[in-house]
Design a protein around this motif. Structure first.
Motif, PDB file in Angstrom:
ATOM      1  N   ASP A 245       0.959  -1.036  -0.025  1.00  0.00           N
ATOM      2  CA  ASP A 245      -0.083   0.273  -0.005  1.00  0.00           C
ATOM      3  C   ASP A 245       0.984   1.235  -0.154  1.00  0.00           C
ATOM      4  O   ASP A 245       0.362   2.416   0.074  1.00  0.00           O
ATOM      5  CB  ASP A 245      -0.724   0.023   1.572  1.00  0.00           C
ATOM      6  CG  ASP A 245      -2.042  -1.067   1.212  1.00  0.00           C
ATOM      7  OD1 ASP A 245      -2.136  -1.623   0.040  1.00  0.00           O
ATOM      8  OD2 ASP A 245      -2.189  -1.507   2.256  1.00  0.00           O
ATOM      9  N   TYR A 388      -6.079  10.534  -8.020  1.00  0.00           N
ATOM     10  CA  TYR A 388      -6.060  10.015  -6.548  1.00  0.00           C
ATOM     11  C   TYR A 388      -7.548  10.750  -5.956  1.00  0.00           C
ATOM     12  O   TYR A 388      -8.259  10.275  -5.432  1.00  0.00           O
ATOM     13  CB  TYR A 388      -5.063  10.695  -5.860  1.00  0.00           C
ATOM     14  CG  TYR A 388      -5.319  10.346  -4.434  1.00  0.00           C
ATOM     15  CD1 TYR A 388      -4.776   9.049  -3.773  1.00  0.00           C
ATOM     16  CD2 TYR A 388      -5.578  11.225  -3.532  1.00  0.00           C
ATOM     17  CE1 TYR A 388      -5.119   8.967  -2.434  1.00  0.00           C
ATOM     18  CE2 TYR A 388      -5.839  11.136  -2.280  1.00  0.00           C
ATOM     19  CZ  TYR A 388      -5.596  10.066  -1.662  1.00  0.00           C
ATOM     20  OH  TYR A 388      -5.698   9.951  -0.175  1.00  0.00           O
ATOM     21  N   ALA A 391     -10.745   9.411  -7.399  1.00  0.00           N
ATOM     22  CA  ALA A 391     -10.887   7.991  -6.667  1.00  0.00           C
ATOM     23  C   ALA A 391     -11.552   8.041  -5.249  1.00  0.00           C
ATOM     24  O   ALA A 391     -12.429   7.567  -5.067  1.00  0.00           O
ATOM     25  CB  ALA A 391      -9.713   7.055  -6.739  1.00  0.00           C
ATOM     26  N   ALA A 396     -13.426   5.562  -2.845  1.00  0.00           N
ATOM     27  CA  ALA A 396     -12.429   4.550  -2.806  1.00  0.00           C
ATOM     28  C   ALA A 396     -11.431   5.006  -1.316  1.00  0.00           C
ATOM     29  O   ALA A 396     -11.562   6.221  -0.946  1.00  0.00           O
ATOM     30  CB  ALA A 396     -11.134   4.619  -3.842  1.00  0.00           C
ATOM     31  N   THR A 397     -11.100   3.858  -0.792  1.00  0.00           N
ATOM     32  CA  THR A 397     -10.448   4.232   0.458  1.00  0.00           C
ATOM     33  C   THR A 397      -8.894   4.817   0.042  1.00  0.00           C
ATOM     34  O   THR A 397      -8.747   4.965  -1.191  1.00  0.00           O
ATOM     35  CB  THR A 397      -9.806   3.063   1.078  1.00  0.00           C
ATOM     36  OG1 THR A 397      -9.246   2.003   0.270  1.00  0.00           O
ATOM     37  CG2 THR A 397     -11.244   2.274   1.623  1.00  0.00           C
ATOM     38  N   ALA A 399      -5.761   3.932   0.505  1.00  0.00           N
ATOM     39  CA  ALA A 399      -5.090   2.798  -0.288  1.00  0.00           C
ATOM     40  C   ALA A 399      -5.363   2.427  -1.330  1.00  0.00           C
ATOM     41  O   ALA A 399      -4.538   2.417  -2.494  1.00  0.00           O
ATOM     42  CB  ALA A 399      -4.851   1.581   0.549  1.00  0.00           C
ATOM     43  N   GLU A 400      -6.674   2.235  -1.834  1.00  0.00           N
ATOM     44  CA  GLU A 400      -7.299   2.013  -2.844  1.00  0.00           C
ATOM     45  C   GLU A 400      -7.092   3.055  -4.058  1.00  0.00           C
ATOM     46  O   GLU A 400      -6.749   2.944  -5.311  1.00  0.00           O
ATOM     47  CB  GLU A 400      -8.920   1.620  -2.984  1.00  0.00           C
ATOM     48  CG  GLU A 400      -9.213   0.226  -2.360  1.00  0.00           C
ATOM     49  CD  GLU A 400     -10.703   0.155  -1.792  1.00  0.00           C
ATOM     50  OE1 GLU A 400     -11.008  -0.967  -1.682  1.00  0.00           O
ATOM     51  OE2 GLU A 400     -11.417   1.152  -1.942  1.00  0.00           O
ATOM     52  N   LYS A 403      -3.483   3.266  -5.415  1.00  0.00           N
ATOM     53  CA  LYS A 403      -3.540   2.024  -6.630  1.00  0.00           C
ATOM     54  C   LYS A 403      -4.367   2.686  -7.795  1.00  0.00           C
ATOM     55  O   LYS A 403      -3.532   2.381  -8.913  1.00  0.00           O
ATOM     56  CB  LYS A 403      -4.139   0.731  -6.223  1.00  0.00           C
ATOM     57  CG  LYS A 403      -3.064   0.140  -4.806  1.00  0.00           C
ATOM     58  CD  LYS A 403      -3.742  -1.103  -4.339  1.00  0.00           C
ATOM     59  CE  LYS A 403      -2.953  -1.635  -3.309  1.00  0.00           C
ATOM     60  NZ  LYS A 403      -3.572  -2.730  -2.481  1.00  0.00           N
ATOM     61  N   ILE A 404      -5.364   3.022  -7.552  1.00  0.00           N
ATOM     62  CA  ILE A 404      -6.057   3.538  -8.847  1.00  0.00           C
ATOM     63  C   ILE A 404      -5.289   4.427  -9.583  1.00  0.00           C
ATOM     64  O   ILE A 404      -5.164   4.633 -10.703  1.00  0.00           O
ATOM     65  CB  ILE A 404      -7.580   4.107  -8.393  1.00  0.00           C
ATOM     66  CG1 ILE A 404      -8.467   3.117  -7.959  1.00  0.00           C
ATOM     67  CG2 ILE A 404      -8.170   4.899  -9.585  1.00  0.00           C
ATOM     68  CD1 ILE A 404      -9.676   3.386  -7.396  1.00  0.00           C
TER      69      ILE A 404
END
Length: 852
Positions: A245, A388, A391, A396-397, A399-400, A403-404
């Motif tokens: 992460d 970011y 997202a 999205a969290t 961490a997610e 990644k996105i």
């Protein structure tokens, strides 16, 4: 496991003491073998190995051939006090007594007294320009400073590979070694063929004229470096992002995501350290090894004990090489021309080595600029920020969202294996600027001349009367670099070649006392290098021999190491960081006006932590933590220095069946040459300096060669035992202990000790166990140790491995050897950032005839 291995090796060495009675023939054999063995490297003159005034190890060709190692050079790992590190299957580095690294500029390597270093590195490219197995007679190693006699920066040790003279060793020899590695899914490769071919041809046409030719090829698939340990695990600790992460994730063998490729982004009120994605080494390197070398020599003996030799060596190298970064050496060439004339009274020698790095390239720079080739840093980080925030808005969290953001920002990047990637790669590895390309383009030459005079041979009656010997020598060396505009420039003459010269000389006096039972020696050397004052290097030795088979030795010596040409003159642009040589002519003004990277990193981390956890504004956090910033305390380069004390004993015991060699040393170092990273803020306003140093884009970043302020002490010892059980069985055991004692005024800048505290190996040799059948087995262990480098720092795990072989001598000069290294195929690493080493299994066939 450690205790079990110690007991196993102890058992191998000593079990036979109480079980097997030595034959009289074996007793006489070992006594004759050890007492009469002659070495030349320790004192630069022929002398008895037993009475050598300093520690010296040797590995004879005949003994190495019946060990499990595929080559004599690799068999050095079984020699007492020797550490071998493996950055590549085609590249092995010798070191002794600590402070090892993959470019070991503190250890010299000679072939018949001729330095085989790559000039711009100041260190050898392994055995690339060395002799092949068929031509090696023996290898002598001084495990400790050899500066007083050689003056080649050999403050940690020196190896001298001695080859076979064509007058004494005539005929044709051919060797084909075929093996296999990558067995058992140890890495991403299926089993691959490994091959070595060696040829030696030597002929004496008469008592006065002879020649020899050697040729070698090596090919295979290299070991894989794929360490995925995160080098920036706490970069986002204040936001609780760790492991996969962590948006600053930086794999050891992933390139393009290092600190130079990271940026702090303020996203929704939090500061995050984000790295570009980069590429894994396994994706961008093909790991092919294709190495070639050859040499040709003419030898003339105009009269008795006079010999003139003219030799030419060449090498073409294609392998992986490790320094501060990992490099792919492609079409890297070395050539050497040498002339040597020696008599019992004097010797004169001159040689020139040329180096051309060919189509080599920096793997890290390739990865960095492959990322930038499809999208600039500014554009990528801007896209990341936008993605970011979108997202997070969509639920999205954290961490997610990271990644996105990475996935969307990486759209369009060059993927390994595609035609677009290969085209871009070929373009980048031909651009000689590491800010935008990856090429390593260096052309250099080393010119060396030296002479020796044996006064005691010129004036025999006088020196026999006083029972003494006197030897004097001189040497001159010049490094010549063709500036390429990226790696090197000429700070004095733009467009002219860069030169760096050294001149030195020594005198050595030895005298025998008390019916030659006590031998005292004194050597004084003086060296003068460009940009430095002259340095004196003394050596004092004593050898006491109460009887021929028992010898005690003691020595004190010191040594200097002048900076290599790369340390003094480098001028490398790399990912926004400029690596600059430490001589004032290269880095004038940088030391005085810069701040250390360690303090800048700490400052930036504290600012981010206060923004993320205390809710301070960035400007307020900068003001709060600005006193963390520290001015660079280092300055321009000086030579390294070592004081070395040593005692030892050699002897033969147990009815002449056991050979014993033990030594203990204590070293004190100062002015270690190392690197410091520092930045100059792009402002002269004191109030704006902290803000300037917070951002990577508003500072000029440097990596500078300088001297550590630490005083460093280390000590150690080694014990070697060789027990001749009978005509068939011989047991060898070597134990080495190496300890970093302490570091006064520790500044953390000194090179890493990078050496296991304890290692041990044991070998059982079996000759003619049945007809012409022989065998051997070797077990080797070393404990874990700390490893420090600019590529990666951490702990190298302990490991143990086994080598074994069986050999058979057929009629008509044909012999076969079936063997393997690390035969249990338990992968290990010898250095961090380097490859994981598995088992190598091979069959070697040799045909030899003394006719031509």
């Amino acid at each position: 496991m450690k205790i079990q291995l110690y007991l196993f090796l102890f058992f191998i060495s000593f079990k036979s003491f109480s079980q097997i009675e030595n034959s009289k023939k074996s007793q006489d054999s070992i006594k004759k073998e050890e007492l009469n063995e002659i070495v030349i490297t320790a004192s630069r003159r022929s002398e008895s190995w037993m009475r050598s005034p300093i520690s010296i190890e040797q590995l004879k060709s005949a003994e190495a051939k019946i060990m499990g190692s595929p080559s004599i050079y690799e068999a050095l790992e079984n020699v007492k006090g020797v550490q071998i590190i493996t950055p590549s299957l085609g590249f092995k580095v010798i070191n002794t007594r600590g402070f090892a690294n993959s470019t070991n500029v503190r250890f010299a390597q000679l072939v018949d007294g001729i330095d085989n270093q790559a000039p711009h590195l100041g260190a050898p490219i392994a055995n690339a320009l060395g002799a092949n197995d068929l031509d090696i007679d023996k290898i002598e190693i001084i495990p400790g400073t050899a500066a007083a006699l050689y003056g080649m920066n050999a403050i940690n040790g020196l190896a001298n590979i001695q080859t076979k003279n064509p007058f004494e060793y005539q005929g044709i020899s051919i060797q084909q070694l075929t093996g296999v590695n990558h067995i058992g899914n140890v890495d991403r490769f299926s089993p691959k063929v490994y091959s070595q071919f060696n040829l030696r041809l030597a002929k004496a046409f008469s008592e006065k004229l002879a020649f020899k030719v050697n040729a070698s090829t090596t090919g295979g698939k290299d070991w894989v470096a794929d360490d995925r340990t995160d080098l920036a695990p706490n970069a986002n600790a204040s936001t609780n992002l760790f492991g996969i992460d962590n948006p600053a994730y930086d794999e050891v063998n992933g390139y393009g995501n290092e600190s130079a490729n990271r940026k702090t982004l303020n996203l929704n009120g939090k500061n995050y350290v984000v790295a570009r994605t980069g590429y894994r080494e396994t994706d961008i390197s093909d790991y092919d090894i294709k190495n070639y070398k050859a040499d040709f020599g003419l030898y003339f003996r105009p009269k008795k004990d006079h010999e003139l030799s003219l030799t030419y060596k060449t090498a073409l190298i294609n392998t992986i090489y490790q320094r501060s970064n990992r490099f792919s050496l492609n079409d890297y060439t070395l050539n050497q021309f040498a002339v040597d004339y020696h008599t019992p009274i004097y010797q004169v020698k001159a040689y020139a080595t040329t180096e051309n790095t060919g189509n080599s390239y920096n793997l890290r720079s390739l990865a960095e600029n492959m990322d930038r080739a499809y999208k600039s840093d500014d554009k990528w980080f801007a896209d990341y920020s936008t993605a970011y925030k979108n997202a997070v808005t969509n639920g999205a969290t954290v961490a997610e969202a990271h990644k996105i953001a990475r996935t969307q920002s990486d759209q369009g990047r060059f993927e390994p294996g595609t035609e677009a990637y290969e085209n871009k790669k070929n373009e980048l590895i031909d651009i000689n600027n590491w800010d935008i390309g990856a090429a390593l383009r260096v052309k250099s030459t080393l010119v060396h001349a030296e002479g020796l005079l044996n006064w005691d041979k010129a004036f025999i009656p006088f020196f026999e009367k006083i029972n003494a010997k006197l030897l004097s020598g001189f040497d001159y060396r010049n490094y010549i670099i063709v500036p390429d505009g990226n790696y090197f420039i000429n700070p004095k003459n733009d467009g002219g070649n860069l030169t760096y010269q050294k001149t030195g000389g020594f005198t050595q006096l030895t005298k025998d006392l008390f019916e030659s039972k006590l031998r005292l020696g004194a050597t004084l050397r003086i060296d003068k290098a460009d940009y430095f004052d002259a340095k004196l290097t003394p050596q004092f030795t004593a050898v006491y021999s109460p009887k021929q088979s028992l010898n005690f030795r003691a020595s004190y010596q010191n040594g200097y190491r002048f900076p290599s040409i790369f340390e003094g003159f480098s001028n490398v642009n790399s990912g926004g960081v400029k690596r600059v040589g430490g001589l004032r002519i290269m880095s004038d003004g940088i030391f005085e006006n810069s701040y250390t990277k360690t303090s800048i990193d700490k400052f930036q981390s504290q600012v981010n932590n206060d923004v993320n956890t205390l809710g301070l504004t960035q400007a307020a956090a900068i003001v709060k933590n600005q006193n963390t910033l520290q001015k660079n305390p280092y300055t321009y380069l000086k030579p390294e220095f070592v004081n070395s004390f040593e005692i030892g004993v050699r002897g033969i015991a147990l009815n002449n069946a056991l050979y014993i060699d033990a030594d203990f040393y204590y070293n004190a170092y100062k002015n270690f040459i190392a690197q410091v990273e520092a930045s100059i803020p792009n402002t002269t306003d004191p109030n704006l300096i902290p803000t300037s140093l917070y951002s990577r884009t508003t500072q000029s970043r440097y990596r500078l060669w300088t001297n550590s302020k630490s005083k460093i002490f280390n000590y150690g010892g080694s014990l070697g035992l060789k027990y001749r059980i009978d005509e068939t069985f011989t047991a060898l055991t070597n134990l080495t202990y190496t300890k970093l004692d302490r570091t006064d005024d520790k500044d953390g800048l000194e090179d890493g000790f990078n050496t296991p505290e304890f290692n041990v190996n044991g070998t059982l040799l079996v000759n003619n166990i049945w007809r012409n059948l022989g065998a051997s087995a070797t077990a080797r262990y070393q404990n874990n140790f700390d490893y420090v480098s600019f590529l990666v720092s951490g702990t190298v795990p302990a490991y143990w491995s086994m080598d074994a072989q069986i050999n058979y001598a057929f009629k008509k000069g044909i012999s076969a050897k079936l063997g393997g290294t690390n035969i249990l195929n338990k992968p290990y690493t010898s250095i961090l950032g380097g490859p994981s080493i598995g088992g190598l299994y091979y069959l070697s066939l040799v045909w030899e005839t003394n006719k031509i």
